[in-house]
Motif scaffolding. Structure first.
Motif, PDB file in Angstrom:
ATOM      1  N   MET A   1      83.852  71.707  15.887  1.00  0.00           N
ATOM      2  CA  MET A   1      82.970  71.072  16.876  1.00  0.00           C
ATOM      3  C   MET A   1      81.601  71.761  16.870  1.00  0.00           C
ATOM      4  SD  MET A   1      83.815  70.546  20.896  1.00  0.00           S
ATOM      5  CE  MET A   1      82.577  71.339  21.887  1.00  0.00           C
ATOM      6  N   SER A   2      80.537  70.968  16.853  1.00  0.00           N
ATOM      7  CA  SER A   2      79.218  71.606  16.843  1.00  0.00           C
ATOM      8  C   SER A   2      78.868  72.099  18.253  1.00  0.00           C
ATOM      9  CB  SER A   2      78.166  70.615  16.347  1.00  0.00           C
ATOM     10  OG  SER A   2      78.160  69.484  17.174  1.00  0.00           O
ATOM     11  N   ASP A   3      77.886  73.005  18.300  1.00  0.00           N
ATOM     12  CA  ASP A   3      77.501  73.579  19.591  1.00  0.00           C
ATOM     13  C   ASP A   3      76.954  72.518  20.544  1.00  0.00           C
ATOM     14  OD1 ASP A   3      78.191  76.133  18.862  1.00  0.00           O
ATOM     15  OD2 ASP A   3      76.190  76.614  18.076  1.00  0.00           O
ATOM     16  N   ILE A   4      77.153  72.746  21.822  1.00  0.00           N
ATOM     17  CA  ILE A   4      76.566  71.863  22.836  1.00  0.00           C
ATOM     18  C   ILE A   4      75.170  72.391  23.137  1.00  0.00           C
ATOM     19  CG2 ILE A   4      76.764  71.017  25.207  1.00  0.00           C
ATOM     20  CD1 ILE A   4      79.774  71.277  24.932  1.00  0.00           C
ATOM     21  N   LYS A 286      81.507  80.305  23.438  1.00  0.00           N
ATOM     22  CA  LYS A 286      82.305  79.108  23.759  1.00  0.00           C
ATOM     23  C   LYS A 286      81.638  77.837  23.231  1.00  0.00           C
ATOM     24  CE  LYS A 286      85.333  81.488  25.931  1.00  0.00           C
ATOM     25  NZ  LYS A 286      86.579  81.758  25.197  1.00  0.00           N
ATOM     26  N   GLY A 287      80.609  78.011  22.421  1.00  0.00           N
ATOM     27  CA  GLY A 287      79.961  76.843  21.802  1.00  0.00           C
ATOM     28  C   GLY A 287      78.945  76.162  22.688  1.00  0.00           C
ATOM     29  N   ILE A 288      78.421  76.877  23.685  1.00  0.00           N
ATOM     30  CA  ILE A 288      77.413  76.276  24.581  1.00  0.00           C
ATOM     31  C   ILE A 288      76.107  77.073  24.457  1.00  0.00           C
ATOM     32  CG2 ILE A 288      76.824  75.693  26.967  1.00  0.00           C
ATOM     33  CD1 ILE A 288      79.875  75.744  27.546  1.00  0.00           C
ATOM     34  N   LEU A 289      75.029  76.382  24.105  1.00  0.00           N
ATOM     35  CA  LEU A 289      73.733  77.053  23.979  1.00  0.00           C
ATOM     36  C   LEU A 289      72.904  76.804  25.236  1.00  0.00           C
ATOM     37  CD1 LEU A 289      72.863  75.957  20.308  1.00  0.00           C
ATOM     38  CD2 LEU A 289      74.102  78.005  21.060  1.00  0.00           C
ATOM     39  N   VAL A 290      72.458  77.884  25.896  1.00  0.00           N
ATOM     40  CA  VAL A 290      71.566  77.756  27.055  1.00  0.00           C
ATOM     41  C   VAL A 290      70.363  78.671  26.830  1.00  0.00           C
ATOM     42  CG1 VAL A 290      73.426  77.214  28.690  1.00  0.00           C
ATOM     43  CG2 VAL A 290      72.727  79.602  28.370  1.00  0.00           C
ATOM     44  N   LYS A 291      69.313  78.459  27.603  1.00  0.00           N
ATOM     45  CA  LYS A 291      68.099  79.263  27.434  1.00  0.00           C
ATOM     46  C   LYS A 291      68.185  80.540  28.281  1.00  0.00           C
ATOM     47  CE  LYS A 291      63.639  80.085  26.669  1.00  0.00           C
ATOM     48  NZ  LYS A 291      63.192  80.619  25.385  1.00  0.00           N
ATOM     49  N   ASP A 292      68.008  81.669  27.633  1.00  0.00           N
ATOM     50  CA  ASP A 292      68.033  82.974  28.298  1.00  0.00           C
ATOM     51  C   ASP A 292      66.667  83.234  28.951  1.00  0.00           C
ATOM     52  OD1 ASP A 292      68.369  85.569  29.050  1.00  0.00           O
ATOM     53  OD2 ASP A 292      68.702  86.367  27.041  1.00  0.00           O
ATOM     54  N   LEU A 293      66.655  83.463  30.249  1.00  0.00           N
ATOM     55  CA  LEU A 293      65.381  83.725  30.934  1.00  0.00           C
ATOM     56  C   LEU A 293      65.262  85.176  31.395  1.00  0.00           C
ATOM     57  CD1 LEU A 293      65.198  80.525  33.217  1.00  0.00           C
ATOM     58  CD2 LEU A 293      64.151  80.866  30.981  1.00  0.00           C
ATOM     59  N   LYS A 308      75.386  65.253  28.317  1.00  0.00           N
ATOM     60  CA  LYS A 308      76.235  64.099  28.612  1.00  0.00           C
ATOM     61  C   LYS A 308      77.273  64.534  29.653  1.00  0.00           C
ATOM     62  CE  LYS A 308      75.888  62.270  23.948  1.00  0.00           C
ATOM     63  NZ  LYS A 308      76.550  62.187  22.656  1.00  0.00           N
ATOM     64  N   PRO A 309      77.811  63.579  30.430  1.00  0.00           N
ATOM     65  CA  PRO A 309      78.780  63.965  31.471  1.00  0.00           C
ATOM     66  C   PRO A 309      79.901  64.865  30.942  1.00  0.00           C
ATOM     67  CG  PRO A 309      78.185  61.667  31.729  1.00  0.00           C
ATOM     68  CD  PRO A 309      77.508  62.138  30.482  1.00  0.00           C
ATOM     69  N   LYS A 310      80.424  64.526  29.777  1.00  0.00           N
ATOM     70  CA  LYS A 310      81.532  65.314  29.236  1.00  0.00           C
ATOM     71  C   LYS A 310      81.082  66.754  28.909  1.00  0.00           C
ATOM     72  CE  LYS A 310      84.893  64.899  25.534  1.00  0.00           C
ATOM     73  NZ  LYS A 310      85.156  64.256  24.248  1.00  0.00           N
ATOM     74  N   GLU A 311      79.862  66.863  28.378  1.00  0.00           N
ATOM     75  CA  GLU A 311      79.313  68.187  28.061  1.00  0.00           C
ATOM     76  C   GLU A 311      79.091  69.008  29.336  1.00  0.00           C
ATOM     77  OE1 GLU A 311      76.721  66.976  24.077  1.00  0.00           O
ATOM     78  OE2 GLU A 311      75.803  66.825  26.050  1.00  0.00           O
ATOM     79  N   ASN A 312      78.604  68.320  30.352  1.00  0.00           N
ATOM     80  CA  ASN A 312      78.350  69.023  31.620  1.00  0.00           C
ATOM     81  C   ASN A 312      79.646  69.551  32.233  1.00  0.00           C
ATOM     82  OD1 ASN A 312      75.690  68.309  31.259  1.00  0.00           O
ATOM     83  ND2 ASN A 312      75.860  66.458  32.523  1.00  0.00           N
ATOM     84  N   ARG A 313      80.709  68.737  32.158  1.00  0.00           N
ATOM     85  CA  ARG A 313      82.011  69.168  32.705  1.00  0.00           C
ATOM     86  C   ARG A 313      82.511  70.394  31.922  1.00  0.00           C
ATOM     87  NH1 ARG A 313      80.541  65.323  35.316  1.00  0.00           N
ATOM     88  NH2 ARG A 313      79.583  67.059  36.349  1.00  0.00           N
ATOM     89  N   TYR A 314      82.331  70.338  30.619  1.00  0.00           N
ATOM     90  CA  TYR A 314      82.776  71.453  29.770  1.00  0.00           C
ATOM     91  C   TYR A 314      82.001  72.723  30.137  1.00  0.00           C
ATOM     92  CZ  TYR A 314      83.929  74.133  25.560  1.00  0.00           C
ATOM     93  OH  TYR A 314      84.361  75.104  24.698  1.00  0.00           O
ATOM     94  N   PHE A 315      80.691  72.545  30.324  1.00  0.00           N
ATOM     95  CA  PHE A 315      79.865  73.692  30.713  1.00  0.00           C
ATOM     96  C   PHE A 315      80.351  74.280  32.037  1.00  0.00           C
ATOM     97  CE2 PHE A 315      76.580  75.216  33.583  1.00  0.00           C
ATOM     98  CZ  PHE A 315      76.092  76.302  32.880  1.00  0.00           C
TER      99      PHE A 315
END
Lengths: 330, 367
Positions: A1-4, A286-293, A308-315
């Motif tokens: 699975m590719s990164d979110i 866990k395959g989730i990319l977010v911006k480090d501040l 997407k809704p599914k991605e948000n739930r996973y996050f």
């Protein structure tokens, strides 16, 4: 699975099939530079979309590029005043050209902008750069009334970065006819789901128009065709924005309900102060990319683009598991 | 009614104005020799005067200089408990803290520095929540309120019913500190009321990577450019100021204050007395100081030689703030806690910090 991908403020959905079809159709002529008529067509569409005259539109391959060019052209030898935190590439450009760079902190808890701090700094030739809403806090920093007051000051140029205009609904573009010293920059990358196409534009007051006239821009054919097709049917984009805002609000409600320090915004992202110092790496695992501040703000702040809704739930699931683990270990 | 324990470390903070960087062990006597005067009574008095829920608390405190003497001067309800030695030591702090724990306190307030926090941790661990009223030379742990005033407000919020959370107690090596090194390790945790706006963030050590060094270099270039002739510069502690002295080719007391005139070191590691003597000689004076990373303190933590008197004589306009953007860019605001509320108030408001060559950040100074 590719990164979110929740780190670059892209829209998670692809553009409509008509936009993709238009871009593909333009590829047959990729051996030729794009022509002036195509640019004029796009300007006409953008003027209608932005409710401004065609002559005030400036095109650019991305609003970051437009901002960089504007700062290089008008920041040279001037005192540049901007916000902290702010869109970092613009700050870097200012660092290269300004005679002095002033960063004004947007403080916690609400990231409110103290306009008096800006007022006292205006002395001599100044270039003021404000992102409204601000990236990465997502908050609106100035009203058109306050901006008008600043624009009336002597020897002041102001650039308003409205990259998230469609999500905030707030704009100062109506002031460019009155104030030659105002430039508003925007992008179609996000709202039209076309980040990969790179399309920025400016709505420029006379002073900025004159300067940009010396630097004609030729955009790729595919970008021009895709943008025209997207602007020909803005209803789909509006629907996407509404859907995304609903998702964003739901995310915030859910996180607040779990006791997370989260800030809702006027953009397509939210801001979270995590309890976990290594939250960015832990999510990446866990395959989730977010911006480090963490290099711009105090604490473990992250910026999370709504997916997407599914991605948000996973996050949410993964984030809470990491966050809860820390609380339980304390 | 909440039972509040109050323990005052009578010697905490005394080394600060005389430049001793702490009063652990024999350094207390050295501080006395150098003319240091007690600090904690004033801090305790300030703290007590800011409590609003006066009718909702009953204070339990040891006799004499560890609490009773100060409470006598207030109208607060208090009960004297336990016994202390004629010359108090850290053992008295530990003993009284244990006694107060046995007596069933809801909250323990202590007045002191990092050393006192360690004693409190040794005595009570995580058993009851605490509030640290900052009064030491080294106040780097996260269990301290931002100021005596903030500690008073924290106590009020605790009485109203706030949550508590664990915060770090740091062990600062005082000998290393005197030898120009900030050596800190985690000593343990204490529980404190969860009220972020009143609680100080622990100090973050400076980063020393190549980009941090480059940033400091840009800051020192700016500082050097604006240095004026025949002006006394008091350079505060830290690696940013060292970057400036490196440019000048002169030594720097890393954890102390050095006096520089016309790019020459005229006196190293000065204390308040030295500064006041220098002020008699030099009419033009400036303080250059780096806000602490992590918590943004300008005055009131670490370099206590910058006393309220010194700050007043220098004047707000002659205080230069400088630190690299990597550290300053993550601060939300700056803090002052000089021990003199009027001085703190005079320093409040927007302040510019040099963060690069011709680059500044504006942060609000709070007290």
């Amino acid at each position: 699975m590719s990164d979110i991908r929740m780190h670059l403020n892209e829209l998670p959905w692809p553009p409509s099939s008509s936009v993709i079809k238009a871009a593909k159709a333009s590829l047959d002529k990729m051996n030729r530079y794009s022509d002036e008529n195509s640019h004029n067509d796009l300007k006409r569409y953008l003027s209608e979309y932005s409710n401004t005259s065609e002559g005030r539109i400036i095109l650019s391959p991305g609003s970051d590029i437009l901002l960089r060019d504007a700062v290089h052209l008008w920041g040279y030898g001037r005192k540049v005043i901007t916000l902290c935190p702010s869109f970092l590439p613009t700050v870097s450009s200012a660092r290269q050209t300004a005679s002095e760079l002033i960063n004004i902190r947007l403080p916690l808890p609400d990231f409110n902008f103290n306009i008096d701090m800006l007022d006292t700094e205006i002395e001599g030739p100044c270039l003021i750069i404000l992102d409204n809403p601000n990236n990465p806090t997502g908050q609106l920093v100035i009203s058109p009334e306050h901006l008008s007051r600043l624009l009336k000051k002597q020897n002041v140029l102001i650039i308003m970065d409205e990259a998230y205009y469609e999500f905030s609904g707030a704009t100062c573009a109506q002031l460019v006819d009155e104030f030659p010293n105002l430039l508003v920059t925007r992008t179609l990358d996000k709202v039209m789901s076309m980040a990969g196409m790179r399309m920025g534009y400016g709505i420029a007051g006379d002073n900025f128009l004159k300067g940009f006239a010396d630097f004609p821009v030729y955009l790729p054919r595919a970008t021009l065709s895709a943008c025209v097709a997207a602007l020909d049917d803005t209803e789909k984009a509006e629907k996407r924005v509404r859907k995304l805002i609903n998702e964003r609000n739901e995310m915030v409600t859910e996180l607040e309900g779990k006791g997370v320090r989260v800030w809702n915004t006027h953009t397509n992202f939210i801001v979270i102060n995590s309890k976990v110092a290594e939250i960015v790496n832990r999510l990446r695992d866990k395959g989730i990319l977010v911006k480090d501040l963490s290099d711009q703000m105090p604490g473990n702040f992250i910026r999370v683009t709504i997916g997407k809704p599914k991605e948000n739930r996973y996050f949410l699931k993964r984030f809470m598991k990491i966050e809860k683990g820390i609380i339980e270990n304390v | 009614m909440k039972n509040i324990g109050l323990i005052v470390n009578p010697v905490a903070g005394m080394g600060g104005t005389v430049g001793l960087k702490g009063t652990d062990g024999d350094f207390y006597f050295k501080a006395l020799e150098l003319g240091a005067i007690p600090v904690t009574p004033y801090r305790t008095h300030d703290f007590l005067s800011f409590i609003e829920h006066r009718e909702d608390i009953k204070i339990f405190t040891p006799p004499g200089i560890m609490g009773e003497n100060i409470l006598k001067q207030t109208e607060l309800k208090y009960i004297v408990t336990g016994q202390i030695a004629e010359t108090t030591t850290s053992e008295d702090t530990v003993k009284i803290a244990r006694l107060l724990l046995e007596k069933g306190m809801d909250l323990l307030v202590f007045v002191g520095g990092d050393g006192t926090a360690r004693n409190i941790y040794d005595a009570i661990g995580l058993q009851i929540p605490v509030i640290g009223v900052p009064s030491g030379v080294k106040v780097f742990s996260s269990v301290f309120a931002l100021s005596a005033r903030a500690a008073g407000s924290m106590l009020d919020r605790f009485v109203e019913g706030s949550e508590v959370e664990e915060q770090e107690v740091l062990d600062i090596d005082e000998d290393a500190f005197r030898k120009n090194r900030l050596s800190a390790r985690l000593y343990g945790y204490l529980r404190v009321p969860r009220i972020k706006e009143f609680l100080q963030v622990g100090k973050k050590a400076s980063t020393t990577g190549s980009s941090a060094r480059e940033n400091k270099d840009k800051v020192s270039r700016d500082l050097l450019e604006q240095m004026e002739k025949d002006t006394l510069y008091l350079l505060g502690p830290g690696t940013t100021m060292k970057s400036l002295t490196d440019r000048l080719g002169i030594p720097k007391t890393l954890m102390g204050i050095d006096a520089v005139v016309n790019e020459k070191l005229i006196q190293a590691d000065v204390n308040e007395k030295d500064i006041l003597e220098l002020y008699d000689k030099y009419e033009r004076r400036k303080i250059a100081v780096t806000p602490l990373g992590g918590n943004g303190f300008i005055f009131g933590r670490g370099s206590r030689q910058f006393t309220p008197r010194v700050i007043t004589l220098t004047g707000k306009d002659n205080i230069i703030l400088a630190g690299d953007m990597g550290k300053m860019g993550t601060l939300d605001c700056l803090h002052v806690d000089t021990g003199d509320l009027d001085v703190d108030r005079s320093l409040a408001g927007p302040a510019k910090i040099i963060t690069g060559y011709h680059e500044k950040i504006i942060l609000e100074v709070k007290y």
